[in-house]
Design a protein around this motif. Structure first.
Motif, mmCIF file in Angstrom:
data_model
loop_
_atom_site.group_PDB
_atom_site.id
_atom_site.type_symbol
_atom_site.label_atom_id
_atom_site.label_comp_id
_atom_site.label_asym_id
_atom_site.label_seq_id
_atom_site.Cartn_x
_atom_site.Cartn_y
_atom_site.Cartn_z
ATOM 1 N N VAL A 48 0.831 -1.202 0.000
ATOM 2 C CA VAL A 48 0.000 0.000 0.000
ATOM 3 C C VAL A 48 0.870 1.258 0.000
ATOM 4 C CG1 VAL A 48 -1.729 1.331 1.261
ATOM 5 C CG2 VAL A 48 -1.880 -1.179 1.210
ATOM 6 N N ALA A 49 1.721 1.402 1.006
ATOM 7 C CA ALA A 49 2.543 2.604 1.119
ATOM 8 C C ALA A 49 3.707 2.340 2.067
ATOM 9 C CB ALA A 49 1.720 3.783 1.630
ATOM 10 N N VAL A 56 15.448 10.200 6.328
ATOM 11 C CA VAL A 56 15.368 10.024 4.868
ATOM 12 C C VAL A 56 13.914 10.170 4.450
ATOM 13 C CG1 VAL A 56 15.779 8.477 2.935
ATOM 14 C CG2 VAL A 56 17.345 8.479 4.892
ATOM 15 N N ASN A 57 13.609 11.189 3.696
ATOM 16 C CA ASN A 57 12.228 11.493 3.338
ATOM 17 C C ASN A 57 11.877 10.886 1.987
ATOM 18 O OD1 ASN A 57 9.666 12.604 3.466
ATOM 19 N ND2 ASN A 57 10.308 14.538 2.547
ATOM 20 N N ILE A 58 11.694 9.575 1.992
ATOM 21 C CA ILE A 58 11.315 8.866 0.763
ATOM 22 C C ILE A 58 10.046 8.083 1.041
ATOM 23 C CG2 ILE A 58 11.945 7.046 -0.858
ATOM 24 C CD1 ILE A 58 14.855 7.846 -0.501
ATOM 25 N N THR A 59 9.038 8.294 0.215
ATOM 26 C CA THR A 59 7.795 7.548 0.345
ATOM 27 C C THR A 59 7.481 6.808 -0.952
ATOM 28 O OG1 THR A 59 6.513 9.485 -0.335
ATOM 29 C CG2 THR A 59 6.797 9.141 2.034
ATOM 30 N N ASN A 60 6.741 5.739 -0.824
ATOM 31 C CA ASN A 60 6.284 4.962 -1.976
ATOM 32 C C ASN A 60 4.798 4.656 -1.790
ATOM 33 O OD1 ASN A 60 8.949 4.162 -3.429
ATOM 34 N ND2 ASN A 60 9.334 3.651 -1.301
ATOM 35 N N TYR A 61 4.075 4.649 -2.900
ATOM 36 C CA TYR A 61 2.642 4.358 -2.860
ATOM 37 C C TYR A 61 2.264 3.415 -3.993
ATOM 38 C CZ TYR A 61 2.149 8.403 0.235
ATOM 39 O OH TYR A 61 2.255 9.293 1.281
ATOM 40 N N ALA A 62 1.302 2.562 -3.698
ATOM 41 C CA ALA A 62 0.699 1.771 -4.770
ATOM 42 C C ALA A 62 -0.131 2.707 -5.652
ATOM 43 C CB ALA A 62 -0.196 0.687 -4.172
ATOM 44 N N THR A 70 -1.982 9.014 2.508
ATOM 45 C CA THR A 70 -0.733 9.694 2.835
ATOM 46 C C THR A 70 -0.079 8.991 4.014
ATOM 47 O OG1 THR A 70 -1.627 11.829 2.116
ATOM 48 C CG2 THR A 70 0.351 11.872 3.473
ATOM 49 N N ILE A 71 1.193 8.631 3.840
ATOM 50 C CA ILE A 71 1.930 7.982 4.915
ATOM 51 C C ILE A 71 2.895 8.987 5.531
ATOM 52 C CG2 ILE A 71 3.781 7.103 3.423
ATOM 53 C CD1 ILE A 71 3.747 4.543 5.199
ATOM 54 N N SER A 72 3.073 8.890 6.851
ATOM 55 C CA SER A 72 4.001 9.761 7.556
ATOM 56 C C SER A 72 4.531 9.017 8.778
ATOM 57 C CB SER A 72 3.302 11.053 7.980
ATOM 58 O OG SER A 72 2.223 10.777 8.850
ATOM 59 N N ARG A 73 5.564 9.583 9.391
ATOM 60 C CA ARG A 73 6.064 8.973 10.622
ATOM 61 C C ARG A 73 6.478 10.070 11.586
ATOM 62 N NH1 ARG A 73 10.778 5.005 9.268
ATOM 63 N NH2 ARG A 73 10.930 4.847 11.539
ATOM 64 N N ASP A 74 6.266 9.786 12.862
ATOM 65 C CA ASP A 74 6.694 10.661 13.939
ATOM 66 C C ASP A 74 7.843 9.943 14.632
ATOM 67 O OD1 ASP A 74 7.059 11.974 16.388
ATOM 68 O OD2 ASP A 74 4.964 12.551 16.522
ATOM 69 N N ASN A 75 9.051 10.367 14.351
ATOM 70 C CA ASN A 75 10.216 9.650 14.858
ATOM 71 C C ASN A 75 10.336 9.737 16.369
ATOM 72 O OD1 ASN A 75 11.173 8.809 12.266
ATOM 73 N ND2 ASN A 75 11.822 10.926 11.916
ATOM 74 N N ALA A 76 9.871 10.836 16.944
ATOM 75 C CA ALA A 76 9.937 10.971 18.403
ATOM 76 C C ALA A 76 9.049 9.939 19.089
ATOM 77 C CB ALA A 76 9.523 12.380 18.814
ATOM 78 N N LYS A 77 7.969 9.562 18.426
ATOM 79 C CA LYS A 77 7.035 8.585 18.993
ATOM 80 C C LYS A 77 7.229 7.189 18.411
ATOM 81 C CE LYS A 77 3.355 11.958 19.874
ATOM 82 N NZ LYS A 77 1.941 12.321 19.608
ATOM 83 N N ASN A 78 8.164 7.042 17.468
ATOM 84 C CA ASN A 78 8.364 5.749 16.795
ATOM 85 C C ASN A 78 7.048 5.210 16.246
ATOM 86 O OD1 ASN A 78 11.125 5.500 17.036
ATOM 87 N ND2 ASN A 78 11.019 4.422 18.989
ATOM 88 N N THR A 79 6.296 6.091 15.639
ATOM 89 C CA THR A 79 4.973 5.730 15.133
ATOM 90 C C THR A 79 4.818 6.205 13.689
ATOM 91 O OG1 THR A 79 4.004 5.876 17.336
ATOM 92 C CG2 THR A 79 2.488 5.979 15.483
ATOM 93 N N ALA A 80 4.233 5.333 12.875
ATOM 94 C CA ALA A 80 3.895 5.693 11.507
ATOM 95 C C ALA A 80 2.383 5.804 11.384
ATOM 96 C CB ALA A 80 4.432 4.651 10.536
ATOM 97 N N TYR A 81 1.953 6.629 10.443
ATOM 98 C CA TYR A 81 0.526 6.863 10.244
ATOM 99 C C TYR A 81 0.175 6.694 8.765
ATOM 100 C CZ TYR A 81 1.161 9.145 14.751
ATOM 101 O OH TYR A 81 1.485 9.417 16.053
ATOM 102 N N LEU A 82 -1.025 6.190 8.536
ATOM 103 C CA LEU A 82 -1.540 6.109 7.174
ATOM 104 C C LEU A 82 -2.891 6.809 7.164
ATOM 105 C CD1 LEU A 82 -1.033 4.970 4.317
ATOM 106 C CD2 LEU A 82 -2.485 3.033 4.966
ATOM 107 N N GLN A 83 -2.922 7.997 6.610
ATOM 108 C CA GLN A 83 -4.166 8.741 6.462
ATOM 109 C C GLN A 83 -4.836 8.299 5.177
ATOM 110 O OE1 GLN A 83 -5.634 11.048 8.574
ATOM 111 N NE2 GLN A 83 -7.369 10.916 7.153
#
Length: 124
Positions: A48-49, A56-62, A70-83
Protein backbone atom coordinates in the motif's frame (compact mmCIF):
# COMPACT_ATOMS: atom_id res chain seq x y z
CA UNK A 1 13.96 -7.25 17.34
CA UNK A 2 11.18 -4.82 16.45
CA UNK A 3 7.59 -5.11 17.65
CA UNK A 4 4.78 -3.45 15.72
CA UNK A 5 1.30 -2.68 16.98
CA UNK A 6 -1.14 -1.36 14.42
CA UNK A 7 -4.50 0.18 15.15
CA UNK A 8 -7.15 2.52 13.80
CA UNK A 9 -9.18 0.30 11.55
CA UNK A 10 -12.96 0.27 11.48
CA UNK A 11 -16.10 0.55 9.41
CA UNK A 12 -16.61 3.62 7.24
CA UNK A 13 -18.85 4.61 4.36
CA UNK A 14 -17.46 5.12 0.87
CA UNK A 15 -15.91 8.56 0.57
CA UNK A 16 -14.98 8.62 4.24
CA UNK A 17 -11.62 8.68 5.99
CA UNK A 18 -9.64 6.65 8.49
CA UNK A 19 -6.19 6.99 10.00
CA UNK A 20 -4.14 3.93 10.83
CA UNK A 21 -1.31 4.02 13.35
CA UNK A 22 1.66 1.71 13.76
CA UNK A 23 3.66 1.97 16.97
CA UNK A 24 7.12 0.45 16.80
CA UNK A 25 9.25 -0.61 19.73
CA UNK A 26 12.73 -2.00 19.86
CA UNK A 27 16.18 -0.57 20.16
CA UNK A 28 16.71 0.08 16.43
CA UNK A 29 13.16 0.67 15.22
CA UNK A 30 14.07 4.14 13.88
CA UNK A 31 16.50 2.46 11.46
CA UNK A 32 13.68 0.68 9.65
CA UNK A 33 11.45 1.80 6.84
CA UNK A 34 7.80 1.42 7.80
CA UNK A 35 4.71 0.87 5.76
CA UNK A 36 1.47 -0.98 5.18
CA UNK A 37 0.31 -3.91 3.15
CA UNK A 38 -3.26 -5.10 2.87
CA UNK A 39 -4.96 -8.40 2.21
CA UNK A 40 -8.54 -8.87 1.09
CA UNK A 41 -10.30 -12.24 1.39
CA UNK A 42 -9.07 -14.67 -1.23
CA UNK A 43 -6.35 -12.33 -2.44
CA UNK A 44 -2.62 -12.03 -1.91
CA UNK A 45 -1.13 -9.49 0.43
CA UNK A 46 -0.34 -6.32 -1.51
CA UNK A 47 1.77 -3.24 -0.93
CA UNK A 48 0.00 0.00 0.00
CA UNK A 49 2.54 2.60 1.12
CA UNK A 50 5.92 3.01 2.80
CA UNK A 51 8.14 5.67 4.31
CA UNK A 52 11.91 5.40 4.72
CA UNK A 53 13.75 5.41 8.04
CA UNK A 54 14.42 8.40 10.22
CA UNK A 55 16.19 11.24 8.37
CA UNK A 56 15.37 10.02 4.87
CA UNK A 57 12.23 11.49 3.34
CA UNK A 58 11.32 8.87 0.76
CA UNK A 59 7.79 7.55 0.35
CA UNK A 60 6.28 4.96 -1.98
CA UNK A 61 2.64 4.36 -2.86
CA UNK A 62 0.70 1.77 -4.77
CA UNK A 63 -0.95 3.26 -7.85
CA UNK A 64 -4.38 2.35 -6.48
CA UNK A 65 -3.99 4.68 -3.47
CA UNK A 66 -1.95 7.57 -4.89
CA UNK A 67 -3.64 10.89 -4.24
CA UNK A 68 -5.93 9.38 -1.58
CA UNK A 69 -3.60 7.94 1.06
CA UNK A 70 -0.73 9.69 2.83
CA UNK A 71 1.93 7.98 4.92
CA UNK A 72 4.00 9.76 7.56
CA UNK A 73 6.06 8.97 10.62
CA UNK A 74 6.69 10.66 13.94
CA UNK A 75 10.22 9.65 14.86
CA UNK A 76 9.94 10.97 18.40
CA UNK A 77 7.04 8.58 18.99
CA UNK A 78 8.36 5.75 16.80
CA UNK A 79 4.97 5.73 15.13
CA UNK A 80 3.90 5.69 11.51
CA UNK A 81 0.53 6.86 10.24
CA UNK A 82 -1.54 6.11 7.17
CA UNK A 83 -4.17 8.74 6.46
CA UNK A 84 -6.76 7.24 4.15
CA UNK A 85 -9.19 9.60 2.41
CA UNK A 86 -11.85 9.08 -0.25
CA UNK A 87 -12.13 5.44 0.74
CA UNK A 88 -13.68 3.00 -1.69
CA UNK A 89 -15.29 -0.41 -1.11
CA UNK A 90 -12.32 -2.01 -2.88
CA UNK A 91 -10.08 -0.67 -0.08
CA UNK A 92 -11.72 -3.18 2.27
CA UNK A 93 -9.03 -5.49 3.67
CA UNK A 94 -6.94 -6.32 6.70
CA UNK A 95 -4.13 -3.76 6.82
CA UNK A 96 -0.76 -4.91 8.14
CA UNK A 97 1.95 -2.61 9.39
CA UNK A 98 5.43 -3.61 8.25
CA UNK A 99 9.05 -2.73 9.00
CA UNK A 100 11.98 -3.29 6.68
CA UNK A 101 15.68 -2.60 6.29
CA UNK A 102 15.01 -2.05 2.58
CA UNK A 103 14.48 1.57 1.57
CA UNK A 104 11.80 0.50 -0.91
CA UNK A 105 9.86 -2.27 0.84
CA UNK A 106 7.18 -2.78 -1.78
CA UNK A 107 7.08 -6.57 -1.76
CA UNK A 108 6.52 -8.97 1.12
CA UNK A 109 9.95 -10.59 0.65
CA UNK A 110 11.58 -7.33 1.78
CA UNK A 111 9.68 -7.17 5.07
CA UNK A 112 11.46 -8.04 8.31
CA UNK A 113 8.61 -7.55 10.80
CA UNK A 114 4.83 -7.51 10.67
CA UNK A 115 2.11 -6.06 12.87
CA UNK A 116 -0.94 -8.09 13.83
CA UNK A 117 -3.26 -6.39 11.32
CA UNK A 118 -6.30 -4.18 11.61
CA UNK A 119 -9.55 -4.55 9.68
CA UNK A 120 -10.74 -1.76 7.39
CA UNK A 121 -14.24 -2.12 5.95
CA UNK A 122 -15.68 0.39 3.49
CA UNK A 123 -19.40 0.13 2.82
CA UNK A 124 -20.99 1.31 -0.42
Amino acid sequence: QVQLVDSGGGLVQAGGSLRLSCAASGRTSSDYAMGWFRQAPGKEREFVASVAWSGVNITNYADSVKGRFTISRDNAKNTAYLQMNSLKPEDTAVYYCAASRNIRPIVTDRIDYWGQGTQVTVSS
